[in-house]
Design a protein around this motif. Structure first.
Motif, PDB file in Angstrom:
ATOM      1  N   LEU A 266       5.411  -9.808   7.313  1.00 21.40           N
ATOM      2  CA  LEU A 266       4.593  -9.841   6.105  1.00 21.40           C
ATOM      3  C   LEU A 266       4.917  -8.708   5.141  1.00 21.40           C
ATOM      4  O   LEU A 266       5.286  -7.602   5.555  1.00 21.40           O
ATOM      5  CB  LEU A 266       3.111  -9.744   6.473  1.00 21.40           C
ATOM      6  CG  LEU A 266       2.554 -10.803   7.419  1.00 21.40           C
ATOM      7  CD1 LEU A 266       1.104 -10.482   7.747  1.00 21.40           C
ATOM      8  CD2 LEU A 266       2.690 -12.200   6.833  1.00 21.40           C
ATOM      9  N   GLU A 267       4.739  -8.978   3.860  1.00 22.25           N
ATOM     10  CA  GLU A 267       4.649  -7.943   2.837  1.00 22.25           C
ATOM     11  C   GLU A 267       3.181  -7.825   2.471  1.00 22.25           C
ATOM     12  O   GLU A 267       2.530  -8.810   2.117  1.00 22.25           O
ATOM     13  CB  GLU A 267       5.473  -8.300   1.609  1.00 22.25           C
ATOM     14  CG  GLU A 267       5.371  -7.256   0.505  1.00 22.25           C
ATOM     15  CD  GLU A 267       6.088  -7.638  -0.768  1.00 22.25           C
ATOM     16  OE1 GLU A 267       5.849  -6.985  -1.808  1.00 22.25           O
ATOM     17  OE2 GLU A 267       6.875  -8.617  -0.739  1.00 22.25           O
ATOM     18  N   MET A 268       2.640  -6.599   2.532  1.00 25.31           N
ATOM     19  CA  MET A 268       1.210  -6.406   2.333  1.00 25.31           C
ATOM     20  C   MET A 268       0.963  -5.269   1.347  1.00 25.31           C
ATOM     21  O   MET A 268       1.649  -4.248   1.354  1.00 25.31           O
ATOM     22  CB  MET A 268       0.518  -6.102   3.674  1.00 25.31           C
ATOM     23  CG  MET A 268       0.834  -7.114   4.762  1.00 25.31           C
ATOM     24  SD  MET A 268       0.132  -6.699   6.383  1.00 25.31           S
ATOM     25  CE  MET A 268      -1.557  -7.194   6.158  1.00 25.31           C
ATOM     26  N   HIS A 269      -0.048  -5.453   0.493  1.00 26.60           N
ATOM     27  CA  HIS A 269      -0.464  -4.439  -0.469  1.00 26.60           C
ATOM     28  C   HIS A 269      -1.977  -4.269  -0.357  1.00 26.60           C
ATOM     29  O   HIS A 269      -2.721  -5.258  -0.310  1.00 26.60           O
ATOM     30  CB  HIS A 269      -0.078  -4.851  -1.884  1.00 26.60           C
ATOM     31  CG  HIS A 269       1.397  -4.924  -2.120  1.00 26.60           C
ATOM     32  ND1 HIS A 269       2.081  -3.996  -2.861  1.00 26.60           N
ATOM     33  CD2 HIS A 269       2.325  -5.808  -1.688  1.00 26.60           C
ATOM     34  CE1 HIS A 269       3.365  -4.310  -2.889  1.00 26.60           C
ATOM     35  NE2 HIS A 269       3.543  -5.415  -2.178  1.00 26.60           N
ATOM     36  N   ARG A 270      -2.423  -3.019  -0.336  1.00 23.02           N
ATOM     37  CA  ARG A 270      -3.828  -2.714  -0.073  1.00 23.02           C
ATOM     38  C   ARG A 270      -4.480  -2.081  -1.306  1.00 23.02           C
ATOM     39  O   ARG A 270      -3.916  -1.169  -1.925  1.00 23.02           O
ATOM     40  CB  ARG A 270      -3.920  -1.773   1.122  1.00 23.02           C
ATOM     41  CG  ARG A 270      -5.311  -1.542   1.646  1.00 23.02           C
ATOM     42  CD  ARG A 270      -5.283  -0.980   3.046  1.00 23.02           C
ATOM     43  NE  ARG A 270      -4.680   0.352   3.106  1.00 23.02           N
ATOM     44  CZ  ARG A 270      -4.570   1.061   4.225  1.00 23.02           C
ATOM     45  NH1 ARG A 270      -4.973   0.550   5.379  1.00 23.02           N
ATOM     46  NH2 ARG A 270      -4.027   2.254   4.205  1.00 23.02           N
ATOM     47  N   ALA A 271      -5.685  -2.546  -1.647  1.00 27.90           N
ATOM     48  CA  ALA A 271      -6.400  -2.028  -2.814  1.00 27.90           C
ATOM     49  C   ALA A 271      -7.078  -0.709  -2.485  1.00 27.90           C
ATOM     50  O   ALA A 271      -7.356  -0.392  -1.319  1.00 27.90           O
ATOM     51  CB  ALA A 271      -7.439  -3.046  -3.289  1.00 27.90           C
TER      52      ALA A 271
END
Length: 281
Positions: A166-171
């Protein structure tokens, strides 16, 4: 992130025993024809190395539901997955049937069976579509766009081939028990086959139980696998990014709940719920 009631012998591979041969490749699954598939390393679970992660497993079931007797003018609005046991890695079969046929409303059932037993049973409501734009309204709040989120490596907390895929981005504001994450994958669900956007995004939803863990997973802490996954979609999602805005609640008697609002880049489109069994590890 997946699981169901199972025996101690199910949960770990005996010391010295060989793990199943997990095929490599670009996709999560290889089609063997006739509803049979083989999982690759990208579908590997987080709780056990010899099982599939529920996220791609739910995606392959959605893929088969989408192919079953397609009806123009109807779409799947809800899928309810019951996790009946360990989802063995390797070869498995998905069967689909129509439980309740109808002109405007249909109920489908799908089963994923591996090593001689059903591991997942799913029911899906397929409903007629119409132009309801005159009364359309959404109460779910938007989340920060991907450009405002920081890159996050979920594999620092969770093992397994699926998480690494996965590619994941967190707020900002992420904390134990509550968080917002954008997810996408570069890997197709089934090698050599096209899947609709909504199917590929469904194949990411079960990740929700691992994006804002209330307690760290692993030995000496708690295990909190989900025994189901319920997905409701009031709009058909588009694109490659899935946004998950979720909260995790733990009760006092060994049961918890992960609740999520689901988004694509156009905004919210549905919700997901996962009931959890809490176990001291």
């Amino acid at each position: 992130m997946r699981h169901a009631e199972r025996t101690a012998s199910d949960q770990t591979v005996a010391e010295g025993a060989a793990l199943p041969e997990l095929a490599d490749g670009d996709s999560y699954y290889v089609s063997l024809g006739g509803g049979r598939f083989r999982s690759t390393i990208h579908a590997q679970g987080a709780w056990n190395a010899h099982e599939q992660h529920m996220a791609p497993a739910s995606g392959i079931i959605a893929h088969c539901l989408a192919l079953h007797d397609p009806r123009p003018g109807l779409r799947i609005a809800r899928i309810s997955y019951e996790i009946l046991g360990l989802i063995h890695a390797g070869e498995f079969e998905v069967t689909v049937r129509t439980l309740r046929p109808g002109r405007t409303i249909e109920l489908l059932e799908a089963e994923l069976a591996a090593q001689g037993r059903v591991a997942i049973r799913a029911n899906a409501w397929r409903l007629v579509t119409s132009d309801s734009s005159a009364v359309a309204a959404v109460e779910d709040r938007p989340i920060p766009p991907i450009a405002e989120c920081e890159r996050w490596d979920g594999s620092t907390e969770w093992p397994g081939g699926y998480i690494r895929s996965l590619e994941m981005h967190r707020a900002a504001g992420h904390r134990p028990g509550s968080g917002t994450v954008w997810i996408r994958t570069a890997h197709p669900l089934v090698g050599g086959a096209e899947s609709p956007d909504w199917v590929r995004l469904i194949g990411l939803v079960d990740t929700a139980n691992g994006i804002a863990t209330r307690v760290p997973p692993g030995r000496g802490s708690w295990a909190f696998p989900n025994v189901d996954l319920q997905v409701h979609m009031y709009r058909e999602p588009r694109g490659e990014w899935l946004g998950i805005d979720n909260s995790v609640s733990f009760g006092t008697d060994g049961i918890g709940l992960t609740s999520s609002v689901l988004h694509d880049e156009q905004g919210p489109f549905g919700r997901a719920e996962q009931i959890l069994t809490l176990r001291k590890s």
